[in-house]
Motif scaffolding. Sequence first.
Motif: not given
Length: 388
Positions: A29, A32, A375, A379
């Motif tokens: 996250v 990103r 994951s 994100a």
Amino acid sequence: MRPLTTSAAVADAVVDYLVIGGGVVGLAVGRRLAQRGGSTLVVEKNRRFGMETSSRNSEVIHAGIHYPRESLRTRLCIEGRERLYAYCQQQGVAHRRVGKWVVAQGDAQVARLDALLAHCGAVGVAAELIGGARVRREEPLVRADAALVSPTTGIIDSHALMAALLRDLTDAGGDFACCARVVGMQKRDAAGLYRAEVATGDAAAPVMGVRAPVVVNAAGLWADRVAAMLVPGAFRLHFARGRYYVLAPGAPRLRVRRLVYPVPAGAHAESLGTHLTLDLAGNIRFGPDVEWTDANDDYAPGPAPPPIARAARAIAAYLPAVRPEHLVLGDIGIRPKLQRPAGPFCDFAVRDEAPAGMPGFINLVGIESPGLTASLAIAAMVDQILHG
């Protein structure tokens, strides 16, 4: 990685994005959001990234076949799997598509395999059913009347993945602070900023304020407690402690070329069973088993001997060569589950708290398996929630 820099004379830090938790999801996250160009800070309470669930798992890239058809787990796993394979290829992260067999013994388990094959077709995941003769030909040590073949399942070096995500985060101008534990949160002020109180371990300034218009809670085993700082009672996590077992020194060498899973005990069971996984060096590991616990940070083996005989019986159902004396305890992991013991399936919680009057506060709670696989998709979903 460095501790959060503090000074009693310095005012609160202000960033565009604050991500709480430096496991694989928090790093994905943070990466990103940093690549969007805003100032991003990922804070992690441990001394380095990924020391909890992200490094105490099977390191499997899951295909997405074991979760309800319309669930976030299925959608994010399938999307995340493809994103992850592409990312590993681009970044040189060690991985391999070894494939997986879900094996069945007896008519009742074969019937469950038939249902699982139909589910794979419904969610668009490649799979096929093979018979016992092919099982014996390709994996002589494996006992099964039938097996469901999942060719898109793989394995990955999870530490290398997190190191690559961290590198991308910092290359994009983001910051990562370790030894930084969030101990309190305040709602948005007149300027539209949340304030996190972060314990730093610095005697001169033991608590530092970090203000941000966007806060993403990716705190893993602690995510329900972080969420409760702003939304009391919103979530309650349950903790499934799982032991892994490895072959003891001197045990017979076992040659198995792919991952082997038993048929799950039921639809959307709380565990996929004590399965066989491989690492990138070809070493075999079995697990995890399930032991419900109230503690989310107890990785100690404990005073009692581990239930190796029970694990060996479960493994011997599909790998008869394994005996209790062949196994020793390996790692121990803890899974943060919204599903309570013996309770119904609970999906990932990826929740925008804007309806509760807290825009820009995103909770990621109950992100257990297949969280590593998902994951990058998680994100992207957070980015979509925030920016449309």
